[in-house]
Design an enzyme around this catalytic site. Structure first.
Site, PDB file in Angstrom:
ATOM      1  CE  LYS A   1      -7.854   8.433   0.193  1.00  0.00           C
ATOM      2  NZ  LYS A   1      -7.946   7.337   1.294  1.00  0.00           N
TER       3      LYS A   1
ATOM      4  CG  ASN B   1       0.817   2.187  10.937  1.00  0.00           C
ATOM      5  OD1 ASN B   1      -0.277   1.541  10.552  1.00  0.00           O
ATOM      6  ND2 ASN B   1       0.629   2.981  11.973  1.00  0.00           N
ATOM      7  CB  ALA B   2      -0.075  -1.723   7.432  1.00  0.00           C
ATOM      8  N   GLY B   3       2.540  -3.089   8.435  1.00  0.00           N
ATOM      9  CA  GLY B   3       3.312  -4.400   8.253  1.00  0.00           C
ATOM     10  C   GLY B   3       4.080  -4.538   9.813  1.00  0.00           C
TER      11      GLY B   3
HETATM   12  P1  NAD Z   1       4.324   3.043   5.567  1.00  0.00           P
HETATM   13  O1  NAD Z   1       4.923   4.311   4.572  1.00  0.00           O
HETATM   14  O2  NAD Z   1       4.447   3.249   6.993  1.00  0.00           O
HETATM   15  O3  NAD Z   1       5.252   1.754   5.355  1.00  0.00           O
HETATM   16  C1  NAD Z   1       5.313   1.194   3.955  1.00  0.00           C
HETATM   17  C2  NAD Z   1       6.310   0.108   3.937  1.00  0.00           C
HETATM   18  O4  NAD Z   1       6.385  -0.429   2.523  1.00  0.00           O
HETATM   19  C3  NAD Z   1       7.980   0.651   4.270  1.00  0.00           C
HETATM   20  O5  NAD Z   1       8.249  -0.395   5.188  1.00  0.00           O
HETATM   21  C4  NAD Z   1       8.592   0.542   2.973  1.00  0.00           C
HETATM   22  O6  NAD Z   1      10.091   0.574   2.880  1.00  0.00           O
HETATM   23  C5  NAD Z   1       7.622  -0.485   2.253  1.00  0.00           C
HETATM   24  N1  NAD Z   1       7.935  -0.355   0.714  1.00  0.00           N
HETATM   25  C6  NAD Z   1       7.792   0.523  -0.097  1.00  0.00           C
HETATM   26  N2  NAD Z   1       7.978  -0.090  -1.330  1.00  0.00           N
HETATM   27  C7  NAD Z   1       8.028  -1.336  -1.222  1.00  0.00           C
HETATM   28  C8  NAD Z   1       8.219  -2.295  -2.309  1.00  0.00           C
HETATM   29  N3  NAD Z   1       8.588  -2.270  -3.492  1.00  0.00           N
HETATM   30  N4  NAD Z   1       8.397  -3.574  -1.640  1.00  0.00           N
HETATM   31  C9  NAD Z   1       8.236  -3.935  -0.454  1.00  0.00           C
HETATM   32  N5  NAD Z   1       8.182  -3.024   0.477  1.00  0.00           N
HETATM   33  C10 NAD Z   1       7.952  -1.817  -0.026  1.00  0.00           C
HETATM   34  O7  NAD Z   1       2.772   2.837   4.955  1.00  0.00           O
HETATM   35  P2  NAD Z   1       1.727   2.057   5.748  1.00  0.00           P
HETATM   36  O8  NAD Z   1       0.960   3.152   6.530  1.00  0.00           O
HETATM   37  O9  NAD Z   1       2.114   0.942   6.637  1.00  0.00           O
HETATM   38  O10 NAD Z   1       0.856   1.638   4.604  1.00  0.00           O
HETATM   39  C11 NAD Z   1       1.003   0.479   3.980  1.00  0.00           C
HETATM   40  C12 NAD Z   1      -0.108   0.174   3.133  1.00  0.00           C
HETATM   41  O11 NAD Z   1      -1.105   0.004   3.713  1.00  0.00           O
HETATM   42  C13 NAD Z   1      -0.364   1.290   1.902  1.00  0.00           C
HETATM   43  O12 NAD Z   1      -0.981   0.517   0.729  1.00  0.00           O
HETATM   44  C14 NAD Z   1      -1.530   1.902   2.707  1.00  0.00           C
HETATM   45  O13 NAD Z   1      -2.396   2.561   1.588  1.00  0.00           O
HETATM   46  C15 NAD Z   1      -2.212   0.667   3.405  1.00  0.00           C
HETATM   47  N6  NAD Z   1      -3.188   1.287   4.543  1.00  0.00           N
HETATM   48  C16 NAD Z   1      -2.492   1.765   5.530  1.00  0.00           C
HETATM   49  C17 NAD Z   1      -3.388   2.364   6.657  1.00  0.00           C
HETATM   50  C18 NAD Z   1      -2.747   2.873   7.652  1.00  0.00           C
HETATM   51  O14 NAD Z   1      -3.507   3.110   8.892  1.00  0.00           O
HETATM   52  N7  NAD Z   1      -1.469   2.891   8.069  1.00  0.00           N
HETATM   53  C19 NAD Z   1      -4.792   2.112   6.464  1.00  0.00           C
HETATM   54  C20 NAD Z   1      -5.338   1.457   5.412  1.00  0.00           C
HETATM   55  C21 NAD Z   1      -4.501   1.030   4.387  1.00  0.00           C
END
Ligand code: NAD
Length: 417
Positions: free
Chosen positions: A107, A222-224
């Site tokens: 990392k 992205n993930a959600g």
């Molecule tokens: P992102 O920035 O695209 O989305 C994050 C979302 O979380 C946003 O909709 C934001 O509004 C919401 N959020 C922030 N604070 C919040 C709260 N207090 N309550 C509810 N929602 C809240 O990020 P992402 O890429 O979707 O990543 C989300 C999680 O998934 C992170 O923990 C990240 O480490 C993990 N992750 C993502 C990937 C990837 O490929 N994108 C890979 C592995 C892990």
């Protein structure tokens, strides 16, 4: 100090200690795996747009490379610390091992506030980082990728700087690149897609029919977003609740994910989506749903609310959404947790596919990426489920047992310990 207040690296070491005890790891192997094998701290002078020079500090941690070159993201964050980077590098080691990828874990991070920097300043910072850290990077050594506040554009600048240093093109030195520079098809939705394959396998094991099963999704980035879309299109799951940082929405009859995305794009949030009730993030977590998918932040399910979680499956797309105390409560209450470093490993798996395609100089179609991702996720899920049964532990500890066992085996075969 409660485990919920621990610094992340101490927490990562504690989790390893627990797995080491279960598989009775020899003391020397255990001690080796408690520490990064290598780390580089760099100081980076960068010319700012106003003509001044600012000094930035950065890190790259190579945690363990016994199974292959280290791999892991690069974060740009004002509160970055070496201990956070060490913990994340340890977790990458276990993640690549549980997925059985021929990689180790690493990392990197730079202490900076990317939101206050211009694109030109970010480019100069990215190139300065590679000029220092490039000496320990490479397709056969250590391969970074995007993470918090780093983007495909930043990966492109870094790949270019590294290629200039070497005197030839080296696309495979970093992943998460834009498609025209050697990125992989299927990277965009890979994390959520991998999570859906895991949910599918878990449901088979639990005898849960996913057609019409209900899901709540916390976090709509992205993930959600892809979780809600793919949950429905791949598995027939009905998403009934969605939230973001402003709050959540709930409709027991189901939400149209595409329409919620459009509403969020128009208004900046999912809140006030027509035809749904507004709910809080805390309420969303405690809904009576079949599947709860945390996809936002760490430490959302804690000792305080774990007792009120009613979901049959908790699919952790976010990193670290569940604390150690909450884990024990969920396990005792029969919630089936798909732990983060298994459930969200689709992203790193397709990053690995990107590296393989760069090495070949030949690019796969999206359908091939999906098929190979499915194979990897399915095999990893079953290895973890078997270990959970064999050692009578929860899935998170089972994932540690599988991963740590594989890394320990590689260290021993190499004659390190
Ligand atoms: P992102 O920035 O695209 O989305 C994050 C979302 O979380 C946003 O909709 C934001 O509004 C919401 N959020 C922030 N604070 C919040 C709260 N207090 N309550 C509810 N929602 C809240 O990020 P992402 O890429 O979707 O990543 C989300 C999680 O998934 C992170 O923990 C990240 O480490 C993990 N992750 C993502 C990937 C990837 O490929 N994108 C890979 C592995 C892990």
């Amino acid at each position: 100090m409660s485990t919920e207040e621990l610094n992340p690296f101490v927490m990562a070491q504690r989790q390893l200690d627990m797995a080491a005890e279960i598989i009775q790891l020899e003391p020397a192997v255990h001690e080796l795996l408690r520490w990064p094998v290598r780390e580089l701290h760099v100081t980076l002078p960068v010319k700012m747009d106003d003509g001044s020079t600012e000094i930035f500090h950065g890190f790259r941690v190579q945690y363990n490379d016994s199974r292959g070159p280290t791999k892991g993201g690069l974060r740009f964050h004002p509160h970055e610390t070496i201990d956070t980077v060490r913990a994340l590098a340890a977790w990458m080691t276990w993640k690549t091992a549980v997925m059985d990828l021929p990689l180790g874990g690493g990392k990197g991070g730079i202490i900076c506030n990317p939101k206050a920097m211009s694109p030109a300043e970010l480019e100069r910072l990215s190139r300065a980082y590679i000029r220092q850290v490039g000496r320990i990077l490479g397709e056969d050594m250590d391969i970074p990728a995007p993470d918090v506040y780093t983007t495909p554009q930043i990966m492109a600048w870094m790949m270019d700087e590294y290629s200039v240093m070497r005197g030839y093109n080296v696309p495979g030195m970093i992943t998460g690149k834009p498609l025209p520079l050697g990125g992989s098809a299927g990277r965009g939705d890979a994390t959520a897609r991998g999570g859906m394959y895991c949910i599918r396998e878990a449901a088979k094991k639990l005898g849960l029919n996913l057609q019409g099963a209900t899901m709540a999704v916390q976090g709509f980035g992205n993930a959600g977003q892809y979780a809600a879309l793919l949950g429905e299109s791949l598995l027939g799951i009905k998403t009934v609740a969605i939230s973001d940082s402003q709050g959540g929405v709930y409709n027991p009859h189901g939400l149209d994910a595409q329409a919620v995305i459009a509403h969020k794009n128009d208004t900046g949030s999912v809140v006030n989506f027509p035809g749904a009730d507004n709910i809080s993030n805390a309420e969303l977590l405690e809904l009576k749903v079949d599947i709860l998918t945390p996809a936002a932040l760490e430490n959302q399910i804690t000792g305080d609310n774990a007792d009120r979680i009613k979901a049959k499956i908790v699919a952790e797309l976010a990193n670290g959404p569940t604390t150690l105390e909450a884990d024990k409560i969920l396990y005792a209450n029969g919630s089936y947790v798909l732990p983060d470093f298994l459930c969200n490993a689709g992203g790193v798996t397709v990053s690995y596919f990107e590296q393989v395609q760069n090495a070949y100089g030949y690019y796969w179609k999206e359908a091939q990426v999906h098929e190979l991702l499915d194979e990897k996720m399915t095999a990893a899920y079953h290895a973890v489920a078997e270990a959970a049964e064999k050692y009578h532990v929860d899935n998170r500890m089972a994932a540690y047992v599988v991963a740590v066992g594989r890394v320990a085996e590689a260290c021993k075969l190499r004659g390190w310990v």
